[in-house]
Design a protein around this motif. Structure first.
Motif, PDB file in Angstrom:
ATOM      1  N   GLU A 217     -44.661  16.699  30.761  1.00 18.43           N
ATOM      2  CA  GLU A 217     -44.043  15.580  31.051  1.00 18.43           C
ATOM      3  C   GLU A 217     -42.641  15.513  30.151  1.00 18.43           C
ATOM      4  O   GLU A 217     -41.614  15.181  30.622  1.00 18.43           O
ATOM      5  CB  GLU A 217     -44.968  14.551  30.605  1.00 18.43           C
ATOM      6  N   ALA A 218     -42.653  16.208  28.851  1.00 17.63           N
ATOM      7  CA  ALA A 218     -41.325  16.299  28.254  1.00 17.63           C
ATOM      8  C   ALA A 218     -40.517  17.340  28.881  1.00 17.63           C
ATOM      9  O   ALA A 218     -39.146  17.048  28.697  1.00 17.63           O
ATOM     10  CB  ALA A 218     -41.831  16.807  26.761  1.00 17.63           C
ATOM     11  N   CYS A 219     -40.654  18.163  29.562  1.00 17.63           N
ATOM     12  CA  CYS A 219     -40.027  19.200  30.299  1.00 17.63           C
ATOM     13  C   CYS A 219     -39.430  18.570  31.325  1.00 17.63           C
ATOM     14  O   CYS A 219     -38.137  18.648  31.718  1.00 17.63           O
ATOM     15  CB  CYS A 219     -40.600  20.657  30.480  1.00 17.63           C
ATOM     16  N   VAL A 220     -40.484  18.070  32.206  1.00 16.79           N
ATOM     17  CA  VAL A 220     -39.931  17.585  33.699  1.00 16.79           C
ATOM     18  C   VAL A 220     -38.915  16.459  33.560  1.00 16.79           C
ATOM     19  O   VAL A 220     -38.033  16.344  34.421  1.00 16.79           O
ATOM     20  CB  VAL A 220     -41.153  17.326  34.355  1.00 16.79           C
ATOM     21  N   ARG A 221     -39.113  15.573  32.719  1.00 15.07           N
ATOM     22  CA  ARG A 221     -38.050  14.469  32.473  1.00 15.07           C
ATOM     23  C   ARG A 221     -36.693  14.766  32.209  1.00 15.07           C
ATOM     24  O   ARG A 221     -35.600  14.158  32.467  1.00 15.07           O
ATOM     25  CB  ARG A 221     -38.624  13.337  31.459  1.00 15.07           C
ATOM     26  N   LEU A 222     -36.475  16.160  31.753  1.00 18.11           N
ATOM     27  CA  LEU A 222     -35.134  16.652  31.407  1.00 18.11           C
ATOM     28  C   LEU A 222     -34.602  17.373  32.746  1.00 18.11           C
ATOM     29  O   LEU A 222     -33.341  17.808  32.656  1.00 18.11           O
ATOM     30  CB  LEU A 222     -35.219  17.484  30.288  1.00 18.11           C
ATOM     31  N   LEU A 223     -35.498  17.547  33.834  1.00 18.27           N
ATOM     32  CA  LEU A 223     -34.709  18.361  34.822  1.00 18.27           C
ATOM     33  C   LEU A 223     -33.976  17.388  35.670  1.00 18.27           C
ATOM     34  O   LEU A 223     -34.066  16.293  35.690  1.00 18.27           O
ATOM     35  CB  LEU A 223     -35.914  18.812  36.002  1.00 18.27           C
ATOM     36  N   PRO A 224     -32.864  18.139  36.017  1.00 22.88           N
ATOM     37  CA  PRO A 224     -31.856  17.439  36.856  1.00 22.88           C
ATOM     38  C   PRO A 224     -32.164  16.608  37.987  1.00 22.88           C
ATOM     39  O   PRO A 224     -33.226  16.850  38.806  1.00 22.88           O
ATOM     40  CB  PRO A 224     -30.892  18.362  37.417  1.00 22.88           C
TER      41      PRO A 224
ATOM     42  N   VAL B 273     -34.380  14.018  37.992  1.00 24.29           N
ATOM     43  CA  VAL B 273     -35.679  13.528  37.488  1.00 24.29           C
ATOM     44  C   VAL B 273     -35.560  11.951  37.004  1.00 24.29           C
ATOM     45  O   VAL B 273     -36.040  11.046  37.508  1.00 24.29           O
ATOM     46  CB  VAL B 273     -36.639  14.415  36.733  1.00 24.29           C
ATOM     47  N   ALA B 274     -34.977  11.975  35.895  1.00 23.26           N
ATOM     48  CA  ALA B 274     -34.587  10.744  35.086  1.00 23.26           C
ATOM     49  C   ALA B 274     -33.441  10.060  35.668  1.00 23.26           C
ATOM     50  O   ALA B 274     -32.308  10.410  36.049  1.00 23.26           O
ATOM     51  CB  ALA B 274     -34.316  10.879  33.888  1.00 23.26           C
ATOM     52  N   GLY B 275     -33.688   8.697  36.027  1.00 22.15           N
ATOM     53  CA  GLY B 275     -32.668   7.921  36.693  1.00 22.15           C
ATOM     54  C   GLY B 275     -31.332   7.992  36.073  1.00 22.15           C
ATOM     55  O   GLY B 275     -30.387   8.206  36.680  1.00 22.15           O
ATOM     56  N   ASN B 276     -31.448   7.757  34.492  1.00 26.67           N
ATOM     57  CA  ASN B 276     -30.143   7.852  33.791  1.00 26.67           C
ATOM     58  C   ASN B 276     -30.119   8.933  32.829  1.00 26.67           C
ATOM     59  O   ASN B 276     -30.496   8.795  32.078  1.00 26.67           O
ATOM     60  CB  ASN B 276     -29.977   6.245  33.255  1.00 26.67           C
ATOM     61  N   ALA B 277     -29.281   9.871  33.443  1.00 23.26           N
ATOM     62  CA  ALA B 277     -29.199  11.123  32.725  1.00 23.26           C
ATOM     63  C   ALA B 277     -28.743  10.900  31.333  1.00 23.26           C
ATOM     64  O   ALA B 277     -28.871  11.353  30.249  1.00 23.26           O
ATOM     65  CB  ALA B 277     -28.506  12.274  33.420  1.00 23.26           C
ATOM     66  N   GLU B 278     -27.638  10.026  31.336  1.00 28.04           N
ATOM     67  CA  GLU B 278     -27.008   9.683  29.976  1.00 28.04           C
ATOM     68  C   GLU B 278     -27.990   9.141  28.863  1.00 28.04           C
ATOM     69  O   GLU B 278     -27.997   9.617  27.540  1.00 28.04           O
ATOM     70  CB  GLU B 278     -25.954   8.735  30.137  1.00 28.04           C
ATOM     71  N   SER B 279     -29.001   8.461  29.217  1.00 26.56           N
ATOM     72  CA  SER B 279     -29.949   7.670  28.379  1.00 26.56           C
ATOM     73  C   SER B 279     -30.783   8.881  27.410  1.00 26.56           C
ATOM     74  O   SER B 279     -31.063   8.804  26.173  1.00 26.56           O
ATOM     75  CB  SER B 279     -30.844   7.073  28.822  1.00 26.56           C
ATOM     76  N   LEU B 280     -30.820  10.175  28.054  1.00 26.73           N
ATOM     77  CA  LEU B 280     -31.698  11.236  27.465  1.00 26.73           C
ATOM     78  C   LEU B 280     -30.740  11.671  26.293  1.00 26.73           C
ATOM     79  O   LEU B 280     -31.454  12.282  25.393  1.00 26.73           O
ATOM     80  CB  LEU B 280     -31.664  12.463  28.503  1.00 26.73           C
ATOM     81  N   THR B 281     -29.407  11.755  26.388  1.00 27.73           N
ATOM     82  CA  THR B 281     -28.797  12.414  25.153  1.00 27.73           C
ATOM     83  C   THR B 281     -28.678  11.449  24.058  1.00 27.73           C
ATOM     84  O   THR B 281     -28.416  12.007  22.991  1.00 27.73           O
ATOM     85  CB  THR B 281     -27.235  12.643  25.584  1.00 27.73           C
ATOM     86  N   HIS B 282     -28.888  10.262  23.963  1.00 24.93           N
ATOM     87  CA  HIS B 282     -28.932   9.450  22.646  1.00 24.93           C
ATOM     88  C   HIS B 282     -30.603   9.275  22.239  1.00 24.93           C
ATOM     89  O   HIS B 282     -30.665   8.563  21.345  1.00 24.93           O
ATOM     90  CB  HIS B 282     -28.522   8.073  23.228  1.00 24.93           C
ATOM     91  N   GLU B 283     -31.421   9.859  22.846  1.00 24.58           N
ATOM     92  CA  GLU B 283     -32.966   9.806  22.327  1.00 24.58           C
ATOM     93  C   GLU B 283     -33.004  10.499  21.066  1.00 24.58           C
ATOM     94  O   GLU B 283     -32.339  11.042  20.537  1.00 24.58           O
ATOM     95  CB  GLU B 283     -33.704  10.312  23.412  1.00 24.58           C
ATOM     96  N   SER B 284     -34.319   9.867  20.448  1.00 25.83           N
ATOM     97  CA  SER B 284     -34.887  10.608  19.285  1.00 25.83           C
ATOM     98  C   SER B 284     -35.007  11.997  19.232  1.00 25.83           C
ATOM     99  O   SER B 284     -35.148  12.567  20.419  1.00 25.83           O
ATOM    100  CB  SER B 284     -36.159  10.065  18.836  1.00 25.83           C
TER     101      SER B 284
END
Ligand code: SAM
Length: 238
Positions: free
Chosen positions: A149-156, A158-169
């Protein structure tokens, strides 16, 4: 490119499990990642297809046999993918390792059961032991799902808002700042004024200081590493 995953397990029905839901499940449908399970039982020994035996030297529990597990592993073409053994003795999974794995072609994962695997097959097949934390689960299936789950959500895609991924914990070396949403007042507690000010620079500064304070209080280990990185970056090159 599809992130190819192969899971060697005694419980193939446990997959995709929760990975079939929400954005991760949609990613499976759209082909961002693929899932194949290999039932370890089919490589078992004798009439009962045994995959385990008593520990050499005595003691409680059962150990997964190297001949059975070796044959199961050898049936899977690795195709450049790392061979992981989910294990409490492994290196603890981090967001940095998750990023590395998700940038690769996929993973092959072995889910242990009983007391774990015969050491010889771990060594002979060069398996990377990966732990999801300092506690012991009954089997590797949930641990494998955590890693996936941790890997797949980073795949191009997959996550609706890719920008939100870069600000996460963990992504910035800090834990994430507190989040708020409507209503503006809930049970007498207000959203901090700065977040309603519309001043993006001030909001950014507030979030940053909150993230630092939170990390310092809750995870001094992370905070020390973060300060180190900041100091290294600030040092002029000699
Ligand atoms: N006897 C082993 C030990 O003390 O290290 C624990 C075996 S555990 C009951 C059975 C299986 O669950 C392991 O082989 C592993 O695949 C999985 N497992 C348990 N805890 C885990 C963790 N923290 N991270 C990853 N996998 C874990």
């Amino acid at each position: 490119m599809t992130f190819k995953t192969t899971i060697l397990t005694l419980f193939p029905d446990a997959f995709p499990g929760v990975l079939g839901a929400s954005i991760i499940g949609r990613g499976l449908e759209t082909g961002a990642w693929s899932l194949e399970t290999v039932h370890l039982r089919q490589f078992g020994e004798g009439k009962h297809k045994n995959v385990d035996d008593t520990p050499a030297g005595g003691g409680a529990g059962m150990v997964m046999r190297p001949d059975v597990i070796g044959a199961a592993i050898d049936s899977v073409p690795l195709q450049g993918r790392p061979l992981l053994y989910m294990s409490p003795r492994g290196k603890t999974l981090t967001q940095a390792r998750v990023r590395e794995l998700s940038a690769g072609p996929g993973v092959v994962m072995l889910c242990g059961r009983f007391e774990g695997l015969d050491e010889r097959v771990i060594e002979a097949r060069g398996m990377e032991e990966v732990s999801i934390g300092d506690y012991v689960l009954a089997g590797g299936e949930v641990a494998a799902q955590v890693l996936l789950e941790a890997c797949v959500r980073l795949l191009p895609g997959v996550a609706g808002n890719a920008e939100s991924l870069t600000h996460e914990s963990f992504e910035t070396g800090l834990l994430e700042h507190p989040q708020y949403t409507r209503p503006r007042t809930w049970e007498g507690h207000d959203i901090p004024d700065v977040l309603l000010s519309g001043d993006h620079k001030k909001i950014e500064e507030w979030r940053r200081s909150q993230a630092e304070a939170l990390t310092k209080a809750r995870r001094p280990d992370l905070y020390a590493a973060f300060q180190n990185t900041v100091a290294t970056r600030a040092r002029p090159e000699s």
